[in-house]
Design a protein around this motif. Structure first.
Motif, PDB file in Angstrom:
ATOM      1  N   VAL A 128       0.818  -1.217   0.000  1.00 12.37           N
ATOM      2  CA  VAL A 128       0.000   0.000   0.000  1.00 12.37           C
ATOM      3  C   VAL A 128       0.849   1.263   0.000  1.00 12.37           C
ATOM      4  O   VAL A 128       0.360   2.349  -0.299  1.00 12.37           O
ATOM      5  CB  VAL A 128      -0.979   0.022   1.195  1.00 12.37           C
ATOM      6  N   GLU A 129       2.142   1.132   0.343  1.00  9.42           N
ATOM      7  CA  GLU A 129       3.038   2.282   0.311  1.00  9.42           C
ATOM      8  C   GLU A 129       4.460   1.772   0.110  1.00  9.42           C
ATOM      9  O   GLU A 129       4.877   0.793   0.741  1.00  9.42           O
ATOM     10  CB  GLU A 129       2.956   3.073   1.617  1.00  9.42           C
ATOM     11  N   VAL A 130       5.196   2.446  -0.769  1.00 16.15           N
ATOM     12  CA  VAL A 130       6.573   2.065  -1.044  1.00 16.15           C
ATOM     13  C   VAL A 130       7.487   3.021  -0.298  1.00 16.15           C
ATOM     14  O   VAL A 130       7.496   4.225  -0.553  1.00 16.15           O
ATOM     15  CB  VAL A 130       6.870   2.097  -2.552  1.00 16.15           C
ATOM     16  N   LEU A 131       8.269   2.502   0.627  1.00 20.07           N
ATOM     17  CA  LEU A 131       9.143   3.324   1.461  1.00 20.07           C
ATOM     18  C   LEU A 131      10.542   3.451   0.863  1.00 20.07           C
ATOM     19  O   LEU A 131      11.195   4.494   1.015  1.00 20.07           O
ATOM     20  CB  LEU A 131       9.215   2.731   2.869  1.00 20.07           C
TER      21      LEU A 131
ATOM     22  N   HIS B  79      -5.239   2.714 -12.979  1.00 23.27           N
ATOM     23  CA  HIS B  79      -5.616   3.092 -11.618  1.00 23.27           C
ATOM     24  C   HIS B  79      -6.365   1.974 -10.898  1.00 23.27           C
ATOM     25  O   HIS B  79      -6.164   1.752  -9.698  1.00 23.27           O
ATOM     26  CB  HIS B  79      -6.478   4.355 -11.646  1.00 23.27           C
ATOM     27  N   ALA B  80      -7.230   1.252 -11.625  1.00 26.33           N
ATOM     28  CA  ALA B  80      -8.038   0.205 -10.977  1.00 26.33           C
ATOM     29  C   ALA B  80      -7.177  -0.943 -10.458  1.00 26.33           C
ATOM     30  O   ALA B  80      -7.589  -1.675  -9.553  1.00 26.33           O
ATOM     31  CB  ALA B  80      -9.087  -0.332 -11.954  1.00 26.33           C
ATOM     32  N   ALA B  81      -5.981  -1.127 -11.028  1.00 26.10           N
ATOM     33  CA  ALA B  81      -5.097  -2.211 -10.621  1.00 26.10           C
ATOM     34  C   ALA B  81      -3.954  -1.740  -9.732  1.00 26.10           C
ATOM     35  O   ALA B  81      -3.134  -2.553  -9.306  1.00 26.10           O
ATOM     36  CB  ALA B  81      -4.528  -2.902 -11.863  1.00 26.10           C
ATOM     37  N   ASP B  82      -3.902  -0.446  -9.435  1.00 26.70           N
ATOM     38  CA  ASP B  82      -2.858   0.130  -8.584  1.00 26.70           C
ATOM     39  C   ASP B  82      -3.276  -0.061  -7.129  1.00 26.70           C
ATOM     40  O   ASP B  82      -4.267   0.518  -6.686  1.00 26.70           O
ATOM     41  CB  ASP B  82      -2.704   1.608  -8.908  1.00 26.70           C
ATOM     42  N   PRO B  83      -2.570  -0.867  -6.341  1.00 28.60           N
ATOM     43  CA  PRO B  83      -3.032  -1.179  -4.991  1.00 28.60           C
ATOM     44  C   PRO B  83      -3.123   0.038  -4.071  1.00 28.60           C
ATOM     45  O   PRO B  83      -4.055   0.147  -3.273  1.00 28.60           O
ATOM     46  CB  PRO B  83      -2.012  -2.197  -4.485  1.00 28.60           C
ATOM     47  N   ALA B  84      -2.159   0.946  -4.163  1.00 24.24           N
ATOM     48  CA  ALA B  84      -2.202   2.115  -3.279  1.00 24.24           C
ATOM     49  C   ALA B  84      -3.449   2.950  -3.544  1.00 24.24           C
ATOM     50  O   ALA B  84      -4.149   3.372  -2.609  1.00 24.24           O
ATOM     51  CB  ALA B  84      -0.942   2.953  -3.472  1.00 24.24           C
TER      52      ALA B  84
ATOM     53  N   ALA C 245      -6.234   1.889  -5.019  1.00 22.31           N
ATOM     54  CA  ALA C 245      -7.437   1.104  -4.737  1.00 22.31           C
ATOM     55  C   ALA C 245      -7.731   1.077  -3.242  1.00 22.31           C
ATOM     56  O   ALA C 245      -8.858   1.360  -2.809  1.00 22.31           O
ATOM     57  CB  ALA C 245      -7.279  -0.309  -5.281  1.00 22.31           C
ATOM     58  N   TRP C 246      -6.720   0.736  -2.430  1.00 24.76           N
ATOM     59  CA  TRP C 246      -6.957   0.657  -0.994  1.00 24.76           C
ATOM     60  C   TRP C 246      -7.276   2.033  -0.410  1.00 24.76           C
ATOM     61  O   TRP C 246      -8.023   2.143   0.569  1.00 24.76           O
ATOM     62  CB  TRP C 246      -5.754   0.048  -0.287  1.00 24.76           C
ATOM     63  N   ASP C 247      -6.737   3.086  -1.026  1.00 27.50           N
ATOM     64  CA  ASP C 247      -7.071   4.437  -0.570  1.00 27.50           C
ATOM     65  C   ASP C 247      -8.543   4.743  -0.785  1.00 27.50           C
ATOM     66  O   ASP C 247      -9.135   5.572  -0.086  1.00 27.50           O
ATOM     67  CB  ASP C 247      -6.202   5.454  -1.313  1.00 27.50           C
ATOM     68  N   HIS C 248      -9.159   4.044  -1.770  1.00 25.24           N
ATOM     69  CA  HIS C 248     -10.591   4.189  -2.024  1.00 25.24           C
ATOM     70  C   HIS C 248     -11.412   3.115  -1.321  1.00 25.24           C
ATOM     71  O   HIS C 248     -12.606   2.970  -1.580  1.00 25.24           O
ATOM     72  CB  HIS C 248     -10.864   4.160  -3.527  1.00 25.24           C
ATOM     73  N   GLY C 249     -10.757   2.325  -0.477  1.00 24.96           N
ATOM     74  CA  GLY C 249     -11.484   1.394   0.368  1.00 24.96           C
ATOM     75  C   GLY C 249     -11.757   0.028  -0.218  1.00 24.96           C
ATOM     76  O   GLY C 249     -12.597  -0.707   0.305  1.00 24.96           O
TER      77      GLY C 249
ATOM     78  N   ARG D  92      -8.270 -13.148  -5.692  1.00 22.84           N
ATOM     79  CA  ARG D  92      -8.712 -14.036  -4.610  1.00 22.84           C
ATOM     80  C   ARG D  92      -9.832 -13.404  -3.782  1.00 22.84           C
ATOM     81  O   ARG D  92      -9.851 -13.453  -2.568  1.00 22.84           O
ATOM     82  CB  ARG D  92      -7.537 -14.391  -3.692  1.00 22.84           C
ATOM     83  N   SER D  93     -10.778 -12.783  -4.477  1.00 26.84           N
ATOM     84  CA  SER D  93     -11.840 -12.066  -3.770  1.00 26.84           C
ATOM     85  C   SER D  93     -13.129 -12.122  -4.567  1.00 26.84           C
ATOM     86  O   SER D  93     -13.117 -12.172  -5.797  1.00 26.84           O
ATOM     87  CB  SER D  93     -11.424 -10.603  -3.555  1.00 26.84           C
ATOM     88  N   GLY D  94     -14.246 -12.081  -3.847  1.00 25.14           N
ATOM     89  CA  GLY D  94     -15.536 -11.971  -4.500  1.00 25.14           C
ATOM     90  C   GLY D  94     -15.905 -10.539  -4.819  1.00 25.14           C
ATOM     91  O   GLY D  94     -16.940 -10.282  -5.442  1.00 25.14           O
ATOM     92  N   HIS D  95     -15.077  -9.591  -4.388  1.00 19.58           N
ATOM     93  CA  HIS D  95     -15.363  -8.172  -4.612  1.00 19.58           C
ATOM     94  C   HIS D  95     -15.166  -7.823  -6.088  1.00 19.58           C
ATOM     95  O   HIS D  95     -14.141  -8.140  -6.680  1.00 19.58           O
ATOM     96  CB  HIS D  95     -14.453  -7.307  -3.749  1.00 19.58           C
ATOM     97  N   ILE D  96     -16.142  -7.170  -6.690  1.00 17.39           N
ATOM     98  CA  ILE D  96     -16.073  -6.756  -8.084  1.00 17.39           C
ATOM     99  C   ILE D  96     -15.861  -5.246  -8.139  1.00 17.39           C
ATOM    100  O   ILE D  96     -16.630  -4.476  -7.560  1.00 17.39           O
ATOM    101  CB  ILE D  96     -17.355  -7.134  -8.849  1.00 17.39           C
ATOM    102  N   VAL D  97     -14.813  -4.833  -8.817  1.00 18.62           N
ATOM    103  CA  VAL D  97     -14.469  -3.420  -8.950  1.00 18.62           C
ATOM    104  C   VAL D  97     -14.985  -2.912 -10.291  1.00 18.62           C
ATOM    105  O   VAL D  97     -14.619  -3.468 -11.336  1.00 18.62           O
ATOM    106  CB  VAL D  97     -12.946  -3.212  -8.877  1.00 18.62           C
TER     107      VAL D  97
END
Length: 458
Positions: free
Chosen positions: A71-74, A86-91, A93-97, A178-183
């Motif tokens: 979620v963040e690259v240090l 953007h839809a496949a960018d984890p940072a 995506a997770w920022d949008h919940g 690995r999720s049932g969530h549809i984006v």
């Protein structure tokens, strides 16, 4: 390279906890390996050597390993690039919940490093599962780019086929890994313009569970397949079809039984490869990269003809033959004095092969499981082409192939683990991995394709 764990440990085993890790080596499956207090964590969207903050996505206390997303690259790798989607960018995506969509898990890595990582995975699988350290003609670090001027070297726009899910609100979407969530999605950068120009995201898809799209690289008529939701009425599917451009074929299909029902236009697409035309019905298998058919045919024929295994009058077989991509080329090579046995398990795809090869009397098309067909039709083969599904051929089929005493086998694989396992079975039976090429037919994903030449040992 060993992975290390840094400060800020996960205090519970619950998914959603964040922690800081140093990313270790790449592993098969689209992730890298990190460790936390002795526990393995498979991390997606990292690059070996990076220091990152991750979100645990699968973290049961009793599990042998956990899974996590960056979620963040240090401390970034020099090979890290901005994700193209953007839809496949984890940072983002997770920022949008919500989690990112799957299918572009290497999109944050430069293409050159992607291919190097894929080569590492292939070499590691061959060492571990097959005991192969060196392959003649393969340096062990080469996965070849496949493309052309269409993408400008970006690795985008190569998919001639795409699969989508549908949100409960009827919007086009894709599942998270690995999720049932549809984006919901409003673009598919890996797909060709012919797919994106359909603008499926602008259509109300209520009444549909899945959408499959095939847009042949030759520019012929695309096909949109609609998998109806339970209880969906034919009138609803007709309403969806009416919103698509008139030159597009539309059909309903049942993924479980391969049944395809015409809604408008054809229930098939016309593909072109290696000087042949191929009819592919419904969701029947065809290589999805626009350059894949020609690349794979060229590599297979180079191995077999270069070794003197494929020639006029030869007796050959195409196993897991699909609609006949390799079968047609084999028929050309052996001529009317040779013979080609073409075996495919899917009834619908086997029917396509019969239509595609009807003018080649030297070809025998058989629908059925490879191991059963080989048992019923024993013969002495000069060469075989083996192009199994992702799970590979397996020990039983390998033993049958060895028992058929072919002079050579060209093995086409889309999975390095099942490929390496099968190579191990061949080596146990006294065969050798004589040549290998690896191709990047799936840029920005962890997948790759291999073509290998297997020959009996001395």
């Amino acid at each position: 390279m060993s992975a290390k764990t840094q400060t800020e440990p996960a205090t519970t085993g619950a998914a959603g906890t964040e922690t800081v890790l140093e990313i270790g080596p790449v592993a098969h499956g689209g992730h890298c390996v990190a460790r936390h207090e002795g526990r393995v964590i498979f991390v997606r969207h990292g690059i070996p050597g990076e220091k990152v903050r991750v979100r645990l996505t699968d973290a049961e206390e009793k599990a042998k390993f956990w899974r996590a997303d960056v979620v963040e690259v240090l401390a970034p790798s020099p090979d890290r690039v901005d994700h193209f989607w953007h839809a496949a960018d984890p940072a983002r995506a997770w920022d949008h919940g919500h989690p990112p969509v799957g299918g572009a898990e290497f999109g944050h890595i430069s293409l050159a490093r992607q291919r190097a990582l894929k080569a590492e995975v292939l070499a590691e699988q061959l060492r571990r599962l097959a005991g192969v350290e060196d392959v003649p003609g393969w340096a062990g670090d080469t996965v070849e780019a496949v493309g052309g001027t269409h993408d400008g070297g970006s690795g985008l726009g190569w998919r001639t086929r795409a699969s989508f899910s549908v949100t409960p609100a009827g919007k086009l979407g894709m599942h998270a890994h690995r999720s049932g969530h549809i984006v919901p999605v409003r673009e598919m950068p890996l797909a060709t313009d012919a797919i994106n120009n359909l603008r499926l995201w602008d259509i109300d898809l209520q009444g549909v569970d899945r959408v499959e799209v095939a847009a042949p690289a030759n520019g012929s008529r695309p096909l949109v397949l609609l998998a109806p939701a339970e209880g969906a009425k034919p009138k609803r599917l007709g309403a969806i079809a009416s919103q698509l451009p008139g030159e597009v074929s539309v059909a309903a299909f049942g993924p479980a039984n391969e049944e395809v029902r015409q809604l408008r236009g054809r229930t098939w697409v016309q593909e072109t490869a290696a000087g042949h035309e191929y009819r592919v019905t419904g969701a029947g298998f065809w290589q999805i990269h626009r350059g894949a058919p020609g690349t794979l045919v060229g590599s297979v024929t180079e191995f077999l003809q270069g070794g003197g295994f494929l020639h006029p009058g030869a007796v050959v077989a195409d196993l897991y033959a699909g609609a006949g991509l390799f079968t047609a080329v084999l028929a050309d090579a052996v001529g009317e004095t040779g013979s080609v046995l073409s075996v495919e398990g899917s009834p619908g795809t086997s029917r396509d092969a019969r239509k595609n090869l009807h003018a080649a009397p030297q070809v025998e098309i058989v629908q059925g499981r490879v191991e059963r067909v080989l048992h019923r039709k024993p013969r002495d083969f000069d060469a075989l082409i083996l192009d199994p599904p992702r799970a590979g051929a397996g020990k039983s089929v390998v033993n049958q192939l060895v028992a058929a005493h072919p002079r050579a086998i060209a093995y086409v694989s889309c999975d390095p683990a099942s490929f390496a396992r099968d190579v191990g079975y061949f080596r146990t039976a006294g065969w050798e991995l004589s040549a290998l090429r690896a191709f990047d037919l799936y840029p920005h994903t962890h997948h790759l394709e291999t073509v290998a030449l297997l020959t009996p040992g001395p």
